[in-house]
Each structure stands twice: as C-alpha cells, then as structure tokens.
Design a protein around this motif. Structure first.
Motif, mmCIF file in Angstrom:
data_model
loop_
_atom_site.group_PDB
_atom_site.id
_atom_site.type_symbol
_atom_site.label_atom_id
_atom_site.label_comp_id
_atom_site.label_asym_id
_atom_site.label_seq_id
_atom_site.Cartn_x
_atom_site.Cartn_y
_atom_site.Cartn_z
ATOM 1 N N VAL A 151 6.023 -12.927 14.210
ATOM 2 C CA VAL A 151 5.265 -12.526 13.032
ATOM 3 C C VAL A 151 4.509 -11.257 13.369
ATOM 4 O O VAL A 151 3.792 -11.194 14.372
ATOM 5 C CB VAL A 151 4.283 -13.639 12.610
ATOM 6 C CG1 VAL A 151 3.444 -13.182 11.411
ATOM 7 C CG2 VAL A 151 5.038 -14.920 12.272
ATOM 8 N N ALA A 152 4.672 -10.242 12.537
ATOM 9 C CA ALA A 152 3.941 -8.985 12.691
ATOM 10 C C ALA A 152 3.045 -8.814 11.472
ATOM 11 O O ALA A 152 3.535 -8.829 10.343
ATOM 12 C CB ALA A 152 4.905 -7.809 12.816
ATOM 13 N N THR A 153 1.744 -8.679 11.689
ATOM 14 C CA THR A 153 0.793 -8.601 10.582
ATOM 15 C C THR A 153 0.193 -7.214 10.500
ATOM 16 O O THR A 153 -0.388 -6.713 11.474
ATOM 17 C CB THR A 153 -0.330 -9.646 10.741
ATOM 18 O OG1 THR A 153 0.253 -10.951 10.714
ATOM 19 C CG2 THR A 153 -1.332 -9.532 9.610
ATOM 20 N N LEU A 154 0.341 -6.609 9.337
ATOM 21 C CA LEU A 154 -0.243 -5.302 9.049
ATOM 22 C C LEU A 154 -1.383 -5.495 8.063
ATOM 23 O O LEU A 154 -1.174 -5.989 6.951
ATOM 24 C CB LEU A 154 0.815 -4.371 8.459
ATOM 25 C CG LEU A 154 0.378 -2.939 8.151
ATOM 26 C CD1 LEU A 154 -0.032 -2.212 9.433
ATOM 27 C CD2 LEU A 154 1.491 -2.179 7.445
ATOM 28 N N VAL A 155 -2.592 -5.153 8.480
ATOM 29 C CA VAL A 155 -3.774 -5.271 7.625
ATOM 30 C C VAL A 155 -3.978 -3.929 6.929
ATOM 31 O O VAL A 155 -4.106 -2.886 7.584
ATOM 32 C CB VAL A 155 -5.022 -5.655 8.445
ATOM 33 C CG1 VAL A 155 -6.219 -5.846 7.516
ATOM 34 C CG2 VAL A 155 -4.758 -6.918 9.253
ATOM 35 N N LEU A 156 -4.017 -3.968 5.592
ATOM 36 C CA LEU A 156 -4.024 -2.733 4.809
ATOM 37 C C LEU A 156 -5.260 -2.678 3.911
ATOM 38 O O LEU A 156 -5.313 -3.361 2.881
ATOM 39 C CB LEU A 156 -2.753 -2.665 3.956
ATOM 40 C CG LEU A 156 -2.422 -1.327 3.305
ATOM 41 C CD1 LEU A 156 -2.149 -0.267 4.358
ATOM 42 C CD2 LEU A 156 -1.230 -1.467 2.378
ATOM 43 N N PRO A 157 -6.272 -1.903 4.276
ATOM 44 C CA PRO A 157 -7.442 -1.756 3.401
ATOM 45 C C PRO A 157 -7.058 -1.195 2.039
ATOM 46 O O PRO A 157 -6.123 -0.384 1.914
ATOM 47 C CB PRO A 157 -8.330 -0.791 4.182
ATOM 48 C CG PRO A 157 -7.910 -0.943 5.617
ATOM 49 C CD PRO A 157 -6.432 -1.188 5.549
ATOM 50 N N ALA A 158 -7.785 -1.615 1.011
ATOM 51 C CA ALA A 158 -7.424 -1.238 -0.356
ATOM 52 C C ALA A 158 -7.432 0.269 -0.557
ATOM 53 O O ALA A 158 -6.556 0.819 -1.236
ATOM 54 C CB ALA A 158 -8.384 -1.908 -1.339
ATOM 55 N N ASP A 159 -8.411 0.971 0.022
ATOM 56 C CA ASP A 159 -8.476 2.415 -0.204
ATOM 57 C C ASP A 159 -7.366 3.155 0.530
ATOM 58 O O ASP A 159 -6.952 4.245 0.105
ATOM 59 C CB ASP A 159 -9.841 2.978 0.183
ATOM 60 C CG ASP A 159 -10.195 2.712 1.632
ATOM 61 O OD1 ASP A 159 -9.764 1.672 2.170
ATOM 62 O OD2 ASP A 159 -10.903 3.536 2.231
ATOM 63 N N VAL A 160 -6.845 2.588 1.612
ATOM 64 C CA VAL A 160 -5.686 3.176 2.268
ATOM 65 C C VAL A 160 -4.466 3.054 1.353
ATOM 66 O O VAL A 160 -3.621 3.953 1.307
ATOM 67 C CB VAL A 160 -5.435 2.507 3.625
ATOM 68 C CG1 VAL A 160 -4.129 2.992 4.252
ATOM 69 C CG2 VAL A 160 -6.597 2.772 4.576
ATOM 70 N N SER A 161 -4.386 1.951 0.602
ATOM 71 C CA SER A 161 -3.294 1.785 -0.357
ATOM 72 C C SER A 161 -3.377 2.781 -1.496
ATOM 73 O O SER A 161 -2.357 3.341 -1.926
ATOM 74 C CB SER A 161 -3.314 0.361 -0.931
ATOM 75 O OG SER A 161 -2.871 -0.572 -0.003
ATOM 76 N N TRP A 162 -4.582 3.003 -2.012
ATOM 77 C CA TRP A 162 -4.661 3.845 -3.214
ATOM 78 C C TRP A 162 -4.770 5.349 -2.908
ATOM 79 O O TRP A 162 -4.574 6.175 -3.789
ATOM 80 C CB TRP A 162 -5.789 3.406 -4.127
ATOM 81 C CG TRP A 162 -7.210 3.698 -3.716
ATOM 82 C CD1 TRP A 162 -7.751 4.903 -3.374
ATOM 83 C CD2 TRP A 162 -8.301 2.761 -3.665
ATOM 84 N NE1 TRP A 162 -9.085 4.785 -3.110
ATOM 85 C CE2 TRP A 162 -9.456 3.475 -3.276
ATOM 86 C CE3 TRP A 162 -8.412 1.399 -3.923
ATOM 87 C CZ2 TRP A 162 -10.712 2.866 -3.136
ATOM 88 C CZ3 TRP A 162 -9.652 0.803 -3.778
ATOM 89 C CH2 TRP A 162 -10.782 1.516 -3.388
#
Length: 516
Positions: A151-162
């Motif tokens: 399992v590889a987990t990538l944590v993505l902050p919301a502002d990095v997405s937008w």
C-alpha cells in the motif's frame, strides 16, 4: 493545470485507471478533475472500508495498482481494516488521502488529525505532497512503490489540489520480480534428495497462476514431497487441470497435526506459518520444533522461476499430476454448511471469481470445488473481517466478463453491507451466498480455544447475532440488490441457477440455523 488534474493524469498514464472513492470537501478538486480526465473511472462507495476492500479485490485480479480516494484522517481510519488485509496480501494499492489546506492545518479544525501516522500503520510507502509542482512526480513514485506489492499512501492537501503549476509525470519504469539465487534451488534439491519428510508450502505468485503449481506438482510426483498452500492465499487459480493442493488448516491443533513429522519445510512464495493468536500452552507456530525451514523464494521474488528451476534439477522430465474435471452430486434436504459447499461445487460457473469469507461455514468448500471448472479464489488474507463484499466489488469491476461469487458469513457481512449498494449502482455481476447461522461462530470456537470456559448466558450474548434475526433479503433489496431466501438444498440450487443466469447482482440468504 492544477494539482488534482496532474495527479489523475499521472495515475492514468501509469495504468491506474480505477478509483474507489468516498470523498469529502478536501477532495472536491479531485472529483471535479474526473470530468477533465475521462480515462479514470470513479466508483462511489458509501463507506471507506468498501473503497479500500474494493481496491484490494481489483488489484488482486488485475495485478495492477488500484486507487482509493479517502477523506482526511477519519476517512482513512474507516478504511484501515481492509487496507490491513491488502497489506497482508501484498496487494498493490495507491491510497490518496485528502487533507486540510496547508494554511488551515495550524488552526486545529475539527477534522484535523495525524494522517501520516495513521497511513503508516498499513502502508509501506507514505508521502505528503507539499507543492503543486511535486504532485506528478509524487504520484508516479506512489505507483512505483505500490507496484512492488504494498500500500502506497499519498497525502494531498486541498490547496495543493486546487493550485495551478502542476505537471504530469511520466509512468514509472516497469518492475519485475527478482529471480531467487541458484544456491537456494541447490539447497532445496539436496533436501528433497535426503529422503526425510518434506512439505513444500506454496503462496504468493506461485498460487496466482498455473505454471508454478504445475512445476510444484511435478516435483512432488517425482520426489514424494507433500504440497500445501498457505492458509489464506491472496489469489489462487484452482480447478480442473491443476494440482489438488490442500491448505494449511486455520485451527492451531489441526495445523500442528498437518505438519507433524515434517523434517523440512520449504517456502515457495510463502512466509513461515504462525497461528493467528497465542493460546495457553500452545506453541506460536505449527512448525515442529525439530523441523528445518528453507526458503526457495520469498514473497516479492519470482517463485515460479524458482520452482521451474527446482523441477529441472530435482525432477527432470517429471509430469505434473492435475485433477480431472468433476462435480459433486447435489444432496437433498435442509441446508448444512457442507451441503452449501456441494451446491457451489456442482454449479460453479466457468471462469468464476470466488471471494471466500465464509469463515466457519465453508465446511468442505475446497474439497468440493477442486475439480470444478477453472476459477480464481480470493481469501481473507489479514483476518480483518468485512473484506468479502468489498473485494467482490473490486473483482467484478476488474473482470466484467467473469461471474463473481461471494461466500459470505452473516456477521462479517454487516461490517461492510454498504457494498451491496455499489454492486447495484454499477450493475456488477456478483452473486452473494449469505451464510445465515445467526452467530459469530468463529468466536464461539475461540472462546473455548483460549481457555475462557466460564462463558455463560451474558458471554453468549456477545457472540449471538440472532436476536433480533437479520433479514438479509430485506437489507439487500433495500440497497437495490434482488434477494431470495433458501432453507433447502433444492431452493438454494434453483436460486443460484437463476442468479448465475441473470445479469447484475443477486443475494441468496442460505439459512443454516436448525428449524424450530
């Protein structure tokens, strides 16, 4: 291009084209980006444990990483049990977990939590993306890490997405299983020639296809080595034309009896077996104290190549011993666990994918399906119950041209019953045999096994789910899945024939409790 768009395009280019999702506010830009990247199929689940279990089933059947989309720490927490099963099954999963915008984390909002630490409990690889320009590269690294069987987990902050400024990364280089060194093959060949009792324990890639099993069977036929499969294989190709390989039993006393007298245990894609739990006065492993353990191939290595090399060295020219096609005869009368197994063996469709979470009700199921048409068998690898229905969702999405059959215990069904809704929404070809014995029967056995013999009425209430009785026909139809109830072999057989013939999902509640 914003971070969410770059993430999805990178995943799709790397072959990760299905995402099982239960999103929230921090993942909305990922959701919106699905319209910009049509190559990614989003599958909605109503509980995160369904999303993670479905990703497990999909990846087991395709050999490629599936993706999940989960909402912050609580969403990840809801999915941990089936990520645990995926970890134990060495399933490739890319776990995308949204998090608060970077500027918002310091405010300790109500949904704030330590996502990275939670992810680390089930992930072999964890990374938090800190800038939109890093999203593509981080996503490619996640796919590469998952492809190695974790399992590889990538944590993505919301502002990095937008935020804009992200770019798509190229697909990671292909990964192949390393071939075990020749000296291991030589050592095992010498053990086989010793004349002492040997058990060859198969697991991982060896059971996931036919070549490794046929090579192992040739070795067994020529040398007298006994073949066993690990107790809960992630994926096991079975049926007519393949060797009839027994499983190492689950109950410790039976497992120890199965290995009694063994002087050499050879591992091919499997790990040294241990009991699920510790018991008073019982050793932690079924392996006899005077038994030597030898590793032919470790999980993650090319066990098939190692077995082929072993066959050439220890059994040149030997032929495998496949099982001929056979079906059990249908019994008659009231349902028992073994009668259900006989019905399944008699009617199992060709090329079926069987998801086994029957727990204690699967009496005789391996024996009575060994000569059935070729099929795949998916097991509960990590012991965290509630994986059966979600895994079936993933397997059906992965293999839309193959029938999926779930052998599902009643207690564990209630952990992730929401999976039925996704089956109905996606019109997946899944048939559920729901074993209704009205109890946590596995725990009733464990109560005695651990020596807790003083259990009375109050203790029994914690292991009995029969009051009030669960109406799985009503529960299934309420989620959009057609359902029926069977109390006899004849009823079960008729209802399964109908379910296998008609498209879409079906549930059959097989009543195993005694009448009256």
């Amino acid at each position: 291009m914003n971070g969410a768009q770059a993430l999805i395009r990178t995943l799709v280019d790397a072959g990760v084209d299905v995402c099982f999702a239960n999103p929230g506010t921090s993942e909305m830009h990922f959701v919106a980006a699905l319209d910009d990247v049509p190559g990614m199929r989003g599958v909605l689940t109503l509980f995160e444990g369904v999303a993670t279990g479905a990703a497990d089933g999909w990846a087991r059947m395709t050999g490629r990483p599936a993706a999940t989309l989960l909402h912050l720490g609580p969403g990840l927490g809801n999915g941990l049990a089936n990520l645990h099963n995926a970890r134990r099954g060495r399933t490739p999963v890319v776990n995308v977990v949204g998090d608060h915008a970077r500027s918002h984390k310091r405010l300790d909002a109500p949904l704030e939590s330590d996502v990275d630490s939670l992810a680390g409990t089930v992930s072999g690889w964890v990374r938090r993306t800190l800038a939109p320009e890093d999203v593509g590269a981080d996503a490619a690294d996640a796919v590469a890490a998952a492809g190695r069987g974790q399992v590889a987990t990538l944590v993505l902050p919301a502002d990095v997405s937008w935020s804009d400024g992200a770019a798509v990364a190229g697909p990671p280089p292909p990964w192949s299983r390393p071939v075990p060194p020749q000296h291991r093959v030589d050592e095992v060949a010498a053990v086989l020639a010793s004349g002492e009792p040997v058990v060859l324990l198969l697991g991982g890639d060896v059971l996931a296809g036919e070549d490794g099993q046929l090579a192992a069977s040739a070795v067994a036929g020529a040398t007298g080595v006994r073949l066993l499969a690990e107790t809960f294989p992630a994926r096991w190709v079975r049926g007519a034309g393949l060797p009839d390989i027994g499983k190492l039993p689950y109950p410790p006393e039976v497992a120890m009896k199965s290995l009694a007298g063994t002087r050499h245990l050879v591992l091919a894609g499997a790990v040294p077996p241990v009991h699920f739990f510790g018991y008073p006065g019982v050793p932690g492993t079924p392996v006899p104290a005077d038994c030597s353990v030898h590793v032919l191939s470790e999980p993650g290595e090319d066990g098939v190549a190692a077995l082929r090399a072993l066959a050439e060295l220890a059994a040149p020219g030997a032929a495998p011993q496949p099982v001929e096609a056979s079906r059990p005869e249908l019994p008659a009368g009231r349902l028992t666990p073994r009668a259900v197994s006989a019905v399944v063996g008699a009617l199992l469709p060709e090329r079926a994918v069987v998801v086994d979470e029957a727990i204690t009700s699967g009496v005789g199921i391996a024996e009575l399906t060994s000569g059935a048409p070729r099929h795949d068998w998916l097991s509960l690898t990590g012991g965290a119950i509630g994986d059966g229905l979600p895994m079936a969702v993933g397997a059906a999405v992965a293999c839309p041209d193959r029938p999926v059959l779930v052998l599902q215990a009643d207690g564990s069904a209630m952990y992730t019953l929401q999976a039925l809704w996704t089956m109905a929404r996606e019109q997946l070809d899944v048939t559920v045999v729901l074993y209704d014995n009205g109890s946590y029967a596995i725990l009733q056995g464990e109560l005695a096994r651990v020596g807790a013999t003083g259990g009375g009425e109050r203790a029994g209430q914690l292991l009995d789910i029969g009051g009030p009785a669960l109406d799985f026909v009503a529960l299934a139809t309420g989620t959009g899945v057609p359902a029926t109830r069977a109390e006899t072999v004849e009823e079960l057989a008729d209802q399964l024939r109908t379910a296998f013939r008609e498209p879409g999902p079906h549930l059959v509640q097989a009543v195993l409790r005694p009448a009256g």
